[in-house]
Design a protein around this motif. Structure first.
Motif, PDB file in Angstrom:
ATOM      1  N   THR A 163      28.422  37.404  28.848  1.00 44.68           N
ATOM      2  CA  THR A 163      28.072  38.519  29.739  1.00 44.68           C
ATOM      3  C   THR A 163      28.015  38.102  31.193  1.00 44.68           C
ATOM      4  O   THR A 163      27.901  38.962  32.073  1.00 44.68           O
ATOM      5  CB  THR A 163      26.706  39.092  29.329  1.00 44.68           C
ATOM      6  N   LEU A 164      28.082  36.815  31.474  1.00 47.40           N
ATOM      7  CA  LEU A 164      28.037  36.339  32.852  1.00 47.40           C
ATOM      8  C   LEU A 164      29.415  36.303  33.507  1.00 47.40           C
ATOM      9  O   LEU A 164      29.512  35.992  34.697  1.00 47.40           O
ATOM     10  CB  LEU A 164      27.415  34.937  32.906  1.00 47.40           C
ATOM     11  N   GLN A 165      30.441  36.627  32.760  1.00 43.99           N
ATOM     12  CA  GLN A 165      31.789  36.596  33.327  1.00 43.99           C
ATOM     13  C   GLN A 165      32.038  37.861  34.136  1.00 43.99           C
ATOM     14  O   GLN A 165      31.832  38.980  33.654  1.00 43.99           O
ATOM     15  CB  GLN A 165      32.830  36.462  32.209  1.00 43.99           C
ATOM     16  N   TYR A 166      32.507  37.673  35.366  1.00 48.36           N
ATOM     17  CA  TYR A 166      32.698  38.795  36.300  1.00 48.36           C
ATOM     18  C   TYR A 166      34.180  39.130  36.366  1.00 48.36           C
ATOM     19  O   TYR A 166      35.018  38.270  36.629  1.00 48.36           O
ATOM     20  CB  TYR A 166      32.164  38.424  37.686  1.00 48.36           C
ATOM     21  N   ILE A 167      34.508  40.409  36.152  1.00 47.18           N
ATOM     22  CA  ILE A 167      35.888  40.867  36.122  1.00 47.18           C
ATOM     23  C   ILE A 167      36.208  41.552  37.455  1.00 47.18           C
ATOM     24  O   ILE A 167      35.511  42.484  37.873  1.00 47.18           O
ATOM     25  CB  ILE A 167      36.130  41.845  34.963  1.00 47.18           C
ATOM     26  N   THR A 168      37.243  41.094  38.119  1.00 46.38           N
ATOM     27  CA  THR A 168      37.653  41.665  39.403  1.00 46.38           C
ATOM     28  C   THR A 168      39.063  42.252  39.359  1.00 46.38           C
ATOM     29  O   THR A 168      39.548  42.742  40.383  1.00 46.38           O
ATOM     30  CB  THR A 168      37.590  40.592  40.494  1.00 46.38           C
ATOM     31  N   GLU A 169      39.723  42.221  38.247  1.00 43.21           N
ATOM     32  CA  GLU A 169      41.094  42.712  38.157  1.00 43.21           C
ATOM     33  C   GLU A 169      41.114  44.236  38.303  1.00 43.21           C
ATOM     34  O   GLU A 169      40.322  44.950  37.688  1.00 43.21           O
ATOM     35  CB  GLU A 169      41.718  42.311  36.823  1.00 43.21           C
ATOM     36  N   ARG A 170      42.032  44.742  39.131  1.00 40.82           N
ATOM     37  CA  ARG A 170      42.137  46.174  39.356  1.00 40.82           C
ATOM     38  C   ARG A 170      42.704  46.907  38.136  1.00 40.82           C
ATOM     39  O   ARG A 170      42.497  48.103  37.977  1.00 40.82           O
ATOM     40  CB  ARG A 170      43.015  46.451  40.579  1.00 40.82           C
ATOM     41  N   ARG A 171      43.444  46.218  37.303  1.00 38.22           N
ATOM     42  CA  ARG A 171      44.042  46.838  36.125  1.00 38.22           C
ATOM     43  C   ARG A 171      43.255  46.531  34.854  1.00 38.22           C
ATOM     44  O   ARG A 171      43.809  46.551  33.752  1.00 38.22           O
ATOM     45  CB  ARG A 171      45.480  46.356  35.967  1.00 38.22           C
ATOM     46  N   ALA A 172      41.971  46.283  35.028  1.00 38.75           N
ATOM     47  CA  ALA A 172      41.159  45.944  33.852  1.00 38.75           C
ATOM     48  C   ALA A 172      40.888  47.158  32.975  1.00 38.75           C
ATOM     49  O   ALA A 172      40.626  47.014  31.776  1.00 38.75           O
ATOM     50  CB  ALA A 172      39.847  45.317  34.295  1.00 38.75           C
ATOM     51  N   CYS A 173      40.936  48.358  33.554  1.00 45.37           N
ATOM     52  CA  CYS A 173      40.600  49.562  32.803  1.00 45.37           C
ATOM     53  C   CYS A 173      41.848  50.144  32.138  1.00 45.37           C
ATOM     54  O   CYS A 173      42.934  50.173  32.730  1.00 45.37           O
ATOM     55  CB  CYS A 173      39.977  50.607  33.725  1.00 45.37           C
ATOM     56  N   THR A 174      41.660  50.620  30.906  1.00 42.65           N
ATOM     57  CA  THR A 174      42.750  51.257  30.159  1.00 42.65           C
ATOM     58  C   THR A 174      42.516  52.746  29.940  1.00 42.65           C
ATOM     59  O   THR A 174      43.335  53.403  29.282  1.00 42.65           O
ATOM     60  CB  THR A 174      42.910  50.578  28.794  1.00 42.65           C
TER      61      THR A 174
END
Length: 327
Positions: A163-174
Motif C-alpha cells: 500500500t506504500l507504492q505510489y502510482i503516478t502513471e496517467r494511464r493507470a485508470c481503465t
C-alpha cells in the motif's frame, strides 16, 4: 461637472455589464468545456480513503445538481422580490429617481432599481462561487472517496505489491474517462459552496431588511432553516461518498466568505439610500488629537468668594459650567 457625471455613470454601468458578461463566460468555460485541464494526481495502491463504492452519476444523488441549481436560483430571487415589495409599499415613499442608463431623459423607479441591484449582485456572486469552486477543483485535482472504484486500476500491471507504492502513471485508470475525470474534482465541493452562498446571502437579507414588528422569531427561523438545508447538502455529499469532509468544509468557507463580502462591502448591508436625502448632521467633536475630552472639576476662586455679585458675574463656577454645557 454636472454634465460629465451622467456620462461617467453610463460608462461605469456598461463597464459593470462587461464584468458580468466576462464572469458568466468564465463560469461557462470552467463548467462545460475542457479549456482548463484537470491536474492529474497520483494515488497509493489500495488506498482505503479512495476505495469507497461508486455511488453512480451525479443525477442519481438524493440531492442532484439540477435540484440544487434550481433552489439556489429560485429561493433567493423570490425572497428578495417579496422583501422589496413589502418594504417599498410599507415604508418607502414614491420618490422618482433618474436612471443611470439614459441620464436626464427618463426616470427609474427606485424599487425596480433596488431589485435589479440586489439580484444582479447575487447573480454575480453565484457565478463567482462557481468559478472559485471549479478553479480549485481543476488546479488541485483532489480525488473523491470513490476514485479507485471509478478508476479501476490494473494493480497487477502497475506492479502494486504494498500500500506504500505510489502510482503516478496517467494511464493507470481503465474506467470510463469521463467518470474518472469527474472523480478527480473533489476539492472544494461546488454544490456545498453554492448552497451555503445562497443560504448565507438570503439569511443576511432577511435579517437586515425585515424590520417590522412580530419578526423576532420569524427571521431566525427562516435564516436557520436555509443554513440547515445548506449543511444538509454537505452531509449528503459525504454520506454518498462524493466528497470528503475537508471538501465540504472548504465549500462552506468559500460560499460563506463570498456572501459576507458582497453583502457588507458591495451593497452596504442592503441599506435603503434615498436619492437627494440630506446628509446626517455632523456631531460636535468630542475629542482633540484622538484624546477624549474630560470635564475638570470646578473650583471657586478666592477673589470670587470675597467679591460681590457684580464682580462674580452672578454665577461663578455654576455659570461657567452652564456656558460649557451650551457650547
Amino acid at each position: 461637472a454636472g454634465r460629465e457625471a451622467p456620462h461617467l455613470r453610463q460608462i461605469m454601468f456598461y463597464f459593470q455589464l462587461v464584468i458580468m458578461a466576462g464572469t458568466v463566460l468564465l463560469a461557462y468555460y470552467f463548467e462545460y468545456t475542457d479549456t482548463f485541464p484537470v491536474h492529474i494526481q497520483g494515488f497509493f495502491c489500495y488506498d482505503k480513503s479512495f476505495s469507497k463504492p461508486y455511488p453512480g452519476p451525479e443525477s442519481a444523488s438524493k440531492i442532484p445538481p439540477v435540484l440544487i441549481y434550481s433552489l439556489v436560483t429560485a429561493i433567493p430571487t423570490l425572497m428578495i422580490l417579496a422583501g422589496e415589495l413589502c418594504t417599498f409599499f410599507i415604508k418607502a415613499e414614491g420618490v422618482r429617481e433618474k436612471t443611470i442608463v439614459t441620464a436626464d431623459c427618463c426616470y427609474f423607479n427606485p424599487l425596480l432599481r433596488r431589485i435589479i441591484r440586489f439580484l444582479g449582485v447575487y447573480a454575480f456572486g453565484l457565478f463567482t462561487t462557481t468559478i472559485f469552486a471549479n478553479a480549485g477543483q481543476v488546479v488541485i485535482g483532489n480525488q473523491t472517496p470513490h476514485f479507485l472504484s471509478a478508476c479501476r486500476p490494473n494493480y497487477t500491471a502497475l506492479g502494486c505489491q504494498t500500500t506504500l507504492q505510489y502510482i503516478t502513471e496517467r494511464r493507470a485508470c481503465t474506467g470510463n474517462p469521463l467518470v474518472v475525470m469527474a472523480a478527480r474534482k473533489s476539492f472544494p465541493s461546488k454544490d456545498t459552496a453554492l448552497s451555503v452562498y445562497a443560504a448565507a446571502f438570503t439569511a443576511m437579507y432577511v435579517t437586515l431588511v425585515f424590520k417590522t414588528q412580530g419578526t423576532r422569531l420569524t427571521k431566525p427561523t427562516i435564516s436557520l432553516t436555509l443554513l440547515c438545508l445548506a449543511a444538509l447538502v454537505g452531509v449528503v455529499r459525504v454520506a454518498e461518498y462524493r466528497n470528503h469532509w475537508a471538501d465540504v468544509l472548504a465549500g462552506f468557507f468559500t460560499g460563506g466568505a463570498i456572501a459576507v463580502f458582497l453583502v457588507t462591502c458591495v451593497i452596504n448591508n442592503f441599506r435603503w439610500l434615498q436619492p437627494g436625502a440630506p446628509s446626517p448632521r455632523p456631531q460636535r467633536p468630542e475629542s482633540l488629537l484622538g484624546m477624549p475630552m474630560v470635564t475638570l472639576p470646578c473650583v471657586e476662586s478666592p477673589l470670587e468668594k470675597l467679591s460681590g455679585p457684580q464682580v462674580r458675574g452672578g454665577g461663578g463656577c455654576e455659570a461657567r459650567l452652564r456656558s460649557q454645557h451650551r457650547r
